[in-house]
Every structure is written in C-alpha cells, then in structure tokens.
Design a protein around this motif. Sequence first.
Motif, PDB file in Angstrom:
ATOM      1  N   GLN A  62       0.827  -1.211   0.000  1.00  0.00           N
ATOM      2  CA  GLN A  62       0.000   0.000   0.000  1.00  0.00           C
ATOM      3  C   GLN A  62       0.865   1.267   0.000  1.00  0.00           C
ATOM      4  N   VAL A  63       1.993   1.209   0.701  1.00  0.00           N
ATOM      5  CA  VAL A  63       2.917   2.358   0.683  1.00  0.00           C
ATOM      6  C   VAL A  63       3.496   2.526  -0.720  1.00  0.00           C
ATOM      7  N   ILE A  64       3.892   1.410  -1.329  1.00  0.00           N
ATOM      8  CA  ILE A  64       4.458   1.467  -2.688  1.00  0.00           C
ATOM      9  C   ILE A  64       3.409   1.984  -3.675  1.00  0.00           C
ATOM     10  N   ASP A  65       2.150   1.538  -3.529  1.00  0.00           N
ATOM     11  CA  ASP A  65       1.071   2.012  -4.415  1.00  0.00           C
ATOM     12  C   ASP A  65       0.882   3.520  -4.302  1.00  0.00           C
ATOM     13  N   GLN A  66       0.913   4.033  -3.061  1.00  0.00           N
ATOM     14  CA  GLN A  66       0.772   5.486  -2.876  1.00  0.00           C
ATOM     15  C   GLN A  66       1.934   6.230  -3.505  1.00  0.00           C
ATOM     16  N   CYS A  67       3.124   5.657  -3.399  1.00  0.00           N
ATOM     17  CA  CYS A  67       4.301   6.268  -4.027  1.00  0.00           C
ATOM     18  C   CYS A  67       4.124   6.321  -5.546  1.00  0.00           C
ATOM     19  N   LYS A  68       3.620   5.211  -6.120  1.00  0.00           N
ATOM     20  CA  LYS A  68       3.377   5.158  -7.577  1.00  0.00           C
ATOM     21  C   LYS A  68       2.389   6.227  -8.012  1.00  0.00           C
ATOM     22  N   LYS A  69       1.362   6.449  -7.174  1.00  0.00           N
ATOM     23  CA  LYS A  69       0.313   7.420  -7.536  1.00  0.00           C
ATOM     24  C   LYS A  69       0.788   8.864  -7.414  1.00  0.00           C
ATOM     25  N   ASN A  70       1.901   9.055  -6.714  1.00  0.00           N
ATOM     26  CA  ASN A  70       2.345  10.427  -6.444  1.00  0.00           C
ATOM     27  C   ASN A  70       3.725  10.707  -7.031  1.00  0.00           C
ATOM     28  N   GLN A  71       3.907  10.276  -8.269  1.00  0.00           N
ATOM     29  CA  GLN A  71       5.195  10.486  -8.931  1.00  0.00           C
ATOM     30  C   GLN A  71       5.329  11.894  -9.533  1.00  0.00           C
ATOM     31  N   GLY A  99      11.322   8.619  -4.947  1.00  0.00           N
ATOM     32  CA  GLY A  99      10.852   8.844  -3.585  1.00  0.00           C
ATOM     33  C   GLY A  99      10.609   7.590  -2.767  1.00  0.00           C
ATOM     34  N   LEU A 100      10.932   6.404  -3.317  1.00  0.00           N
ATOM     35  CA  LEU A 100      10.762   5.177  -2.536  1.00  0.00           C
ATOM     36  C   LEU A 100      12.096   4.788  -1.911  1.00  0.00           C
ATOM     37  N   TYR A 101      12.098   4.672  -0.586  1.00  0.00           N
ATOM     38  CA  TYR A 101      13.308   4.291   0.150  1.00  0.00           C
ATOM     39  C   TYR A 101      13.061   2.947   0.823  1.00  0.00           C
ATOM     40  N   VAL A 102      13.781   1.920   0.355  1.00  0.00           N
ATOM     41  CA  VAL A 102      13.695   0.602   0.983  1.00  0.00           C
ATOM     42  C   VAL A 102      14.778   0.566   2.064  1.00  0.00           C
ATOM     43  N   LEU A 103      14.363   0.374   3.313  1.00  0.00           N
ATOM     44  CA  LEU A 103      15.354   0.333   4.392  1.00  0.00           C
ATOM     45  C   LEU A 103      16.448  -0.680   4.048  1.00  0.00           C
ATOM     46  N   PRO A 104      17.714  -0.293   4.183  1.00  0.00           N
ATOM     47  CA  PRO A 104      18.786  -1.237   3.869  1.00  0.00           C
ATOM     48  C   PRO A 104      18.983  -2.293   4.949  1.00  0.00           C
ATOM     49  N   ARG A 105      18.097  -2.319   5.946  1.00  0.00           N
ATOM     50  CA  ARG A 105      18.080  -3.385   6.946  1.00  0.00           C
ATOM     51  C   ARG A 105      16.680  -3.997   6.949  1.00  0.00           C
ATOM     52  N   TYR A 106      16.554  -5.105   7.654  1.00  0.00           N
ATOM     53  CA  TYR A 106      15.296  -5.858   7.596  1.00  0.00           C
ATOM     54  C   TYR A 106      14.096  -4.993   7.990  1.00  0.00           C
ATOM     55  N   CYS A 107      14.197  -4.265   9.107  1.00  0.00           N
ATOM     56  CA  CYS A 107      13.102  -3.385   9.541  1.00  0.00           C
ATOM     57  C   CYS A 107      13.670  -2.302  10.454  1.00  0.00           C
ATOM     58  N   ILE A 108      12.841  -1.364  10.870  1.00  0.00           N
ATOM     59  CA  ILE A 108      13.331  -0.218  11.637  1.00  0.00           C
ATOM     60  C   ILE A 108      13.952  -0.664  12.954  1.00  0.00           C
ATOM     61  N   GLU A 109      13.449  -1.761  13.556  1.00  0.00           N
ATOM     62  CA  GLU A 109      14.036  -2.245  14.823  1.00  0.00           C
ATOM     63  C   GLU A 109      15.504  -2.593  14.681  1.00  0.00           C
ATOM     64  N   ASN A 110      15.922  -2.979  13.477  1.00  0.00           N
ATOM     65  CA  ASN A 110      17.320  -3.363  13.295  1.00  0.00           C
ATOM     66  C   ASN A 110      18.279  -2.210  13.594  1.00  0.00           C
ATOM     67  N   TYR A 111      17.772  -0.981  13.554  1.00  0.00           N
ATOM     68  CA  TYR A 111      18.618   0.183  13.865  1.00  0.00           C
ATOM     69  C   TYR A 111      18.744   0.413  15.367  1.00  0.00           C
TER      70      TYR A 111
END
Length: 282
Positions: A62-71, A99-111
């Motif tokens: 759903q986040v990726i879809d919103q990003c696609k809609k707002n290019q 504008g799409l940033y894929v975390l370079p770690r598994y999830c935010i907790e990894n930080y």
Amino acid sequence: MHNRAIAAKSASSIFYEEYNDVDIYIEDTGEGYRKIFKELLNKALGKKFNIEQVFPLGNRSQVIDQCKKNQESDGRKKVYIVDGDLHILNYETDDELKGLYVLPRYCIENYLFCENAINETADEEECEMDEDEIRSKIDFEYWLSENEQTLVDLFIIYAICHRYIPDEQTVGYKVSKLCSSNSGIVNPDKVMERKESLLSKLIPILGEEKLQQEINSIKERINRDDRKLLKFVSGKDYLFPLIITRLQSIMRFPSNSISVRLRLAKKANADELKNLENYIFE
C-alpha cells in the motif's frame, strides 16, 4: 484497508505542512512505531529538515502504491519508506520509483541494536551492578557472533522460500522454538533442523543444484557486508526476543515492549539513515 482510507491517511499530511519540511510516509507497523521513526529520522535528517510528524499508511504494497500514484511534483518534499524484509536478501527492488526508500536493513528495529544504547538502557534498569559489569555480562559482541552465521543462513533459506513457496511460514516461526536456554543465543541443532525441514520442501521445486546456486548467489552478494545479523535478520521477530531474553537472564529487565524500543531509539546511532535525504523528491 480500502484505497479510500489509505488516501485519507496520505492526505492527513496537509495538516502538518507548516511544521514538516518533508512528508515522510511509512508502513503502519502498530503502536509506538511512528515515534520510533520520528526519533531516528530526526537524528539522521534533523539538521537539514524539520520533521514534526510521520504518516503510517498501511502495509508494504500500500505504501508502494501510494508512491506510484504520487510520482508527479506537487511542490511538497516527500519520501515513502518500506521495510527491507526478505526482499533485501532476494534483491528485489522498485528502484524506478522516485521517492521510494527501501530500508537497507530488515526493519526499523534493526537500527536499535546499538551496543551503547543496549548497555545504557540495561544500566538504567539495574540498581546493583556497575555499568562495566553489565556490559561484560551482556557481552554484545559475543551475542552477535554466536547468532550471526546460524541465523543469517536460516534467513537466506527464508528468502528463497519467500520467492518460491510464499505460503510457507518463514519469519512467523517463533525464534523461541530455536532456543534451548535463556542465553539469547539460538541452538545450532534446532536451526539446522528448521533449515532441513524447509530445504525438503524447496528441493522438489528447484532441484538440489538450482537450490544451491540460489543460496550461493545470495551469500556472494552479501559477503561484503559486516554485521550481517543486524542487517538481514528480523529485528522485530528474532533479534529483539533474543536480546530481551539475554537481558532478563542477567538482571530484572522489562518485557519486550514498545517502550523499551522507544528508549533504545532515543540512544541509538542513526547515521546509516542519512542517505534517506537522497530519496526525497518534490
């Protein structure tokens, strides 16, 4: 969640336009995560951008879809953040999306797995032991090295399952089933048994040779990364339960709660997230 509800969540950023220099959209990962993101992103970007609020939208797609809609540009700086998940091992990206940033770690907790942050938080909870003694008993580097190879190898198998047998349970398999003590270190025999169970389902699909090629391909791609455990293994589902178990075996320590994560977020190093700036667009 319906598209209309997601669009409404996305539109809520309008109420913060006066306060936010950049609109940051994230996955809706539950209570407290908005604050964790805000804490870490302000550390990483706060000198350049004022971030008063971040906006959870829904699941990854759903986040990726919103990003696609707002290019198209609308004059607002924005960025959409999704977890790395097993995709970062499979090397599946949506690089073409602005504008799409894929975390370079598994999830935010990894930080949050910052040695100093963990030691300091443990010290705040402990009334008798000195910080040096706490640090020595936690022995973060030992915990890291004892779990790393075993769990990274398991997550490589999880990533291959995710690609070829997506209905098979992977990260949802509780890490407690892979332990035989309260050390916060997994039992290699139990992990091997788990891997073999999954391999027995992959071999009929891929054949042994192709399966080995897939494993080798992922290993070669990640072999330059250091601290692989903190990057490729789920912080939320695997690393947190393990480190909390370890802390509770040493001292009285709170359960695996969102408040502990928030405290760690306030202390953790977020420098790796500074490159998020390169993904912001308007």
